[in-house]
Design a protein around this motif. Structure first.
Motif, short mmCIF file in Angstrom:
data_model
loop_
_atom_site.label_atom_id
_atom_site.label_comp_id
_atom_site.label_asym_id
_atom_site.label_seq_id
_atom_site.Cartn_x
_atom_site.Cartn_y
_atom_site.Cartn_z
N UNK A 177 16.24 -46.04 -12.09
CA UNK A 177 15.02 -46.85 -11.97
C UNK A 177 15.29 -48.12 -11.15
N UNK A 178 16.40 -48.79 -11.43
CA UNK A 178 16.71 -50.02 -10.70
C UNK A 178 17.08 -49.73 -9.25
N UNK A 179 17.75 -48.61 -8.99
CA UNK A 179 18.12 -48.30 -7.61
C UNK A 179 16.88 -48.00 -6.76
N UNK A 180 15.91 -47.27 -7.33
CA UNK A 180 14.68 -47.01 -6.57
C UNK A 180 13.87 -48.29 -6.39
N UNK A 181 13.94 -49.18 -7.38
CA UNK A 181 13.27 -50.48 -7.27
C UNK A 181 13.86 -51.28 -6.10
N UNK A 182 15.20 -51.29 -6.01
CA UNK A 182 15.86 -52.01 -4.93
C UNK A 182 15.48 -51.42 -3.58
N UNK A 183 15.45 -50.10 -3.49
CA UNK A 183 15.12 -49.45 -2.22
C UNK A 183 13.67 -49.73 -1.83
N UNK A 184 12.77 -49.67 -2.80
CA UNK A 184 11.36 -49.95 -2.51
C UNK A 184 11.19 -51.37 -1.99
N UNK A 185 11.94 -52.31 -2.58
CA UNK A 185 11.88 -53.70 -2.14
C UNK A 185 12.34 -53.85 -0.70
#
Length: 418
Positions: free
Chosen positions: A130-138
């Motif tokens: 979840x946090x890795x996809x959040x970072x990528x989306x950012x």
């Protein structure tokens, strides 16, 4: 991952993507505009006010979230940010921009922790993804916003901020449609007649409790200086572009940095952290920033900007995750929660000081007739921080060896190997 958590993750990632897209459309254009019409100092003051708002919001966030839920806090913060951004297009003068920037920062300081709270409430096995996809989306948002900012660089500010306003309204819609009210943590039982909101004050200064953690303050100060340098680039480069590379849009360096971080962050960090200690990796990142600032000071053409944009990203790629690991090793586990709060405080302090001083140093370099002097100052500071990291590594090794010799325990052996 359940359907509800997948749905929430879509909302959270859409939120950070839209927030970064909107932000990287407006601020390079506004900073460059203020630098050209007023001065670098006033451009820095306006940006600093966003961080004043963000810092103040940290004292309110927990109380607000307990009263209206995480989803409500995200929606309220985003709506406040959207309204302030919409009004930016109709405002004139640095005083008006500074006041609106404060509310933009306050809104961001309320919505962003809410997004992170949703992800933190996921089960342990789902949280890393979840946090890795959040970072990528950012990072996709940073890249997309910088590209759109280049397209909209020559339109009227009213039109530009109207587009940004619409983007943040979409953020509000995503928050209200996909994010659950209180994340996915089970409700905390409370005594009959005693609500959590009633027991938790709306304004809390608990963040200050982590600042005096023994032995960690100098590391927090190092973090503050890093964010001072990071925001120095973010504020300084649009001023630099307006003055020395007017043929390019002020946001052009940010699509270079955004794409570089998106492509390089995972492989570069994974390669280096597997071979060196976090302190050494941080020093490498700061060395990259030193090279970037030196390049920007040495030349003022487009090629020098490309070199600076490509190398300054090593700071964010390497320093930020390594610093989190460094603190986790040096701060006792029982004090980590306090340490995280203190880290946010020092980050905000570094950003506030860096925003203003980036503008001041730019003005001074021009008035003194020494173009690029502002970047040389940043290069010296970055090099000094790299040395501090290497010294800290040596001290950490000696401390671990002493613990091993004294205790002879398996824990001490683990600390020495770290």
């Amino acid at each position: 991952m359940t359907v509800d958590r997948k749905r929430a993750l879509i909302g959270v990632n859409a939120g950070i993507l839209l927030a970064n897209t909107g932000s990287y459309i407006w601020f390079p254009v506004l900073v460059a505009s203020l630098g050209g019409v007023d001065s670098g100092f006033w451009a820095g003051v306006v940006m600093a006010m966003t961080y004043v708002g963000r810092l103040l919001a940290t004292f309110f966030y927990e109380g607000v979230a307990l009263r209206i839920g995480i989803r409500g806090a995200v929606f309220l913060g985003t709506a406040l940010e959207a309204v302030a951004l919409g009004l930016m297009g109709f405002g004139t003068g640095v005083l008006v921009y500074a006041v609106l920037a404060f509310f933009i920062g306050f809104g961001s300081g309320t919505s962003f922790p809410g997004l992170k709270n949703v992800l933190a409430s996921y089960p342990d096995d789902e949280r890393p993804k979840a946090f890795s996809t959040f970072q990528m989306a950012g990072q996709v948002g940073v890249f997309g916003g910088a590209m759109l900012g280049a397209v909209l660089a020559d339109v009227e500010l009213r039109t530009l901020f109207s587009v940004v306003f619409a983007i943040f309204l979409a953020f509000c819609l995503a928050a209200s449609s996909f994010i659950p009210r209180d994340g996915f943590q089970p409700p905390v039982p409370v005594e009959p007649g005693a609500g959590a909101a009633a027991r938790k004050p709306l304004f809390s200064t608990a963040v200050f409790k982590g600042i005096d953690i023994r032995g960690a303050t100098r590391y927090f100060l190092l973090s503050a200086v890093f964010w001072f340098l990071s925001i120095g680039f973010i504020v300084g480069i649009p001023l630099h572009m307006e003055r020395y590379v007017p043929q390019w849009a002020p946001s052009s360096p940010f699509w270079i940095t955004g794409l570089s971080i998106l492509v390089l962050q995972y492989p570069v960090f994974k390669f280096l952290i597997g071979r060196f200690s976090p302190a050494v990796v941080m020093a490498i990142g700061l060395t990259g920033m030193t090279v970037a600032f030196t390049a920007l000071g040495a030349g003022r053409g487009a090629a020098w900007v490309v070199v600076g944009a490509l190398t300054v990203v090593l700071g964010e790629i390497l320093f930020v995750p390594s610093f989190d690991m460094w603190i986790a090793r040096k701060v006792p586990e029982r004090q980590l929660a306090k340490a995280m709060g203190a880290m946010h405080f020092f980050r905000s302090a570094g950003n506030m000081a860096g925003s203003v001083l980036a503008g001041v140093l730019f003005d001074l370099s021009r008035s003194a007739g020494v173009p690029g002097a502002n970047w040389y100052v940043d290069a010296v500071v970055a090099a000094g921080c790299a040395v501090v990291c290497l010294v800290g590594r040596a001290e950490g090794t000696e401390a671990a060896a002493a613990q091993e010799a004294e205790a002879g325990s398996s824990d001490a052996v683990g600390a020495a190997s770290a």
